[in-house]
Write a protein that holds these residues in place. Structure first.
Motif, PDB file in Angstrom:
ATOM      1  N   THR A 192     -10.493   4.929  -0.781  1.00  0.00           N
ATOM      2  CA  THR A 192     -10.744   4.835   0.769  1.00  0.00           C
ATOM      3  C   THR A 192      -9.252   4.665   1.372  1.00  0.00           C
ATOM      4  O   THR A 192      -8.403   3.874   0.863  1.00  0.00           O
ATOM      5  CB  THR A 192     -11.485   3.421   1.081  1.00  0.00           C
ATOM      6  OG1 THR A 192     -12.836   3.611   0.338  1.00  0.00           O
ATOM      7  CG2 THR A 192     -11.726   3.328   2.573  1.00  0.00           C
ATOM      8  N   GLU A 193      -9.114   5.391   2.529  1.00  0.00           N
ATOM      9  CA  GLU A 193      -7.765   5.419   3.250  1.00  0.00           C
ATOM     10  C   GLU A 193      -8.243   4.366   4.520  1.00  0.00           C
ATOM     11  O   GLU A 193      -9.381   4.344   4.926  1.00  0.00           O
ATOM     12  CB  GLU A 193      -7.568   6.569   3.962  1.00  0.00           C
ATOM     13  CG  GLU A 193      -7.241   7.588   2.489  1.00  0.00           C
ATOM     14  CD  GLU A 193      -6.767   9.107   2.956  1.00  0.00           C
ATOM     15  OE1 GLU A 193      -6.091   9.065   4.027  1.00  0.00           O
ATOM     16  OE2 GLU A 193      -7.492  10.160   2.507  1.00  0.00           O
ATOM     17  N   LEU A 194      -6.869   3.726   4.983  1.00  0.00           N
ATOM     18  CA  LEU A 194      -7.003   2.950   6.228  1.00  0.00           C
ATOM     19  C   LEU A 194      -6.118   3.616   7.102  1.00  0.00           C
ATOM     20  O   LEU A 194      -4.923   3.962   6.892  1.00  0.00           O
ATOM     21  CB  LEU A 194      -6.213   1.595   5.752  1.00  0.00           C
ATOM     22  CG  LEU A 194      -6.154   0.701   6.849  1.00  0.00           C
ATOM     23  CD1 LEU A 194      -7.646   0.160   7.410  1.00  0.00           C
ATOM     24  CD2 LEU A 194      -5.489  -0.584   6.595  1.00  0.00           C
ATOM     25  N   GLN A 195      -6.855   4.095   8.227  1.00  0.00           N
ATOM     26  CA  GLN A 195      -6.056   4.644   9.185  1.00  0.00           C
ATOM     27  C   GLN A 195      -5.373   3.572   9.925  1.00  0.00           C
ATOM     28  O   GLN A 195      -6.052   2.726  10.731  1.00  0.00           O
ATOM     29  CB  GLN A 195      -6.908   5.662  10.033  1.00  0.00           C
ATOM     30  CG  GLN A 195      -6.220   6.436  11.072  1.00  0.00           C
ATOM     31  CD  GLN A 195      -6.981   6.773  12.286  1.00  0.00           C
ATOM     32  OE1 GLN A 195      -8.208   6.621  12.467  1.00  0.00           O
ATOM     33  NE2 GLN A 195      -6.407   7.814  13.102  1.00  0.00           N
ATOM     34  N   LEU A 219       0.713  -1.258   0.045  1.00  0.00           N
ATOM     35  CA  LEU A 219      -0.014  -0.117   0.039  1.00  0.00           C
ATOM     36  C   LEU A 219       0.897   0.992  -0.003  1.00  0.00           C
ATOM     37  O   LEU A 219       2.096   1.109   0.169  1.00  0.00           O
ATOM     38  CB  LEU A 219      -0.874   0.002   1.302  1.00  0.00           C
ATOM     39  CG  LEU A 219      -1.801  -1.206   1.379  1.00  0.00           C
ATOM     40  CD1 LEU A 219      -2.927  -1.036   2.593  1.00  0.00           C
ATOM     41  CD2 LEU A 219      -2.666  -1.223   0.119  1.00  0.00           C
ATOM     42  N   THR A 220       0.234   2.493  -0.148  1.00  0.00           N
ATOM     43  CA  THR A 220       1.108   3.604  -0.222  1.00  0.00           C
ATOM     44  C   THR A 220       0.563   4.583   0.707  1.00  0.00           C
ATOM     45  O   THR A 220      -0.485   4.582   1.358  1.00  0.00           O
ATOM     46  CB  THR A 220       0.662   4.468  -1.353  1.00  0.00           C
ATOM     47  OG1 THR A 220       0.862   3.380  -2.662  1.00  0.00           O
ATOM     48  CG2 THR A 220       1.596   5.854  -1.764  1.00  0.00           C
ATOM     49  N   ALA A 276      -3.197   3.879   1.548  1.00  0.00           N
ATOM     50  CA  ALA A 276      -4.327   3.621   0.384  1.00  0.00           C
ATOM     51  C   ALA A 276      -3.740   2.719  -0.490  1.00  0.00           C
ATOM     52  O   ALA A 276      -2.361   2.514  -0.384  1.00  0.00           O
ATOM     53  CB  ALA A 276      -4.764   4.967  -0.184  1.00  0.00           C
ATOM     54  N   SER A 277      -4.637   2.039  -1.310  1.00  0.00           N
ATOM     55  CA  SER A 277      -4.308   1.299  -2.332  1.00  0.00           C
ATOM     56  C   SER A 277      -3.591   2.130  -3.502  1.00  0.00           C
ATOM     57  O   SER A 277      -3.968   3.140  -4.115  1.00  0.00           O
ATOM     58  CB  SER A 277      -5.479   0.535  -3.107  1.00  0.00           C
ATOM     59  OG  SER A 277      -5.027  -0.010  -4.322  1.00  0.00           O
TER      60      SER A 277
END
Length: 130
Positions: A51-54, A26-27, A43-44
């Motif tokens: 969608t962001e992953l915190q 991921l980035t 994020a991908s």
């Protein structure tokens, strides 16, 4: 309405960042601090504005209890989808990922689970093609 952000708790943000970027691929999207608080998201690379992953620091006792219970029950904290689970499994394993479950066919999909090293299981899913 759109889902733009979801969070998972991690016990070490630096180790989580290394795993989610270096192992999963991921980035890093956002990374800033305000005193002891650090806002860190990934994020991908296929959907950089998606969608962001915190990666939230798990310093909340209630959240820590939940995280430990979910891990003990082999429940994933987050699920990612792929079109090539076997290829991703090989790539992630080569990058140092530790799988709790190698790609396994289940009803309607193939799934794999891996440990993020920060208190969570991650599920990777490839949907069956009908």
């Amino acid at each position: 309405m759109k889902i733009k952000l979801t969070s998972i708790y991690v016990d070490d943000q630096e180790r989580a960042l290394a795993f989610y970027t270096g192992v999963l691929g991921l980035t890093k999207k956002a990374d800033f601090s305000n005193g002891p608080f650090r806002w860190l998201t990934v994020a991908s690379p296929d959907e950089p504005e998606g969608t962001e992953l915190q990666l939230a620091l798990n310093d909340n006792p209630a959240a820590k209890a939940y995280q430990l219970a979910m891990f003990a029950q082999s429940q994933p904290a987050v699920m990612f989808f792929t079109d090539d689970i076997k290829g991703d499994h090989q790539r992630i394993a080569a990058n140092g990922g530790t799988f709790a479950m190698t790609p396994t066919e289940v009803t309607g999909s193939t799934i794999a689970k891996l440990d993020d090293g920060c208190g969570n299981l991650i599920q990777i899913t490839e949907l069956a093609r009908w």
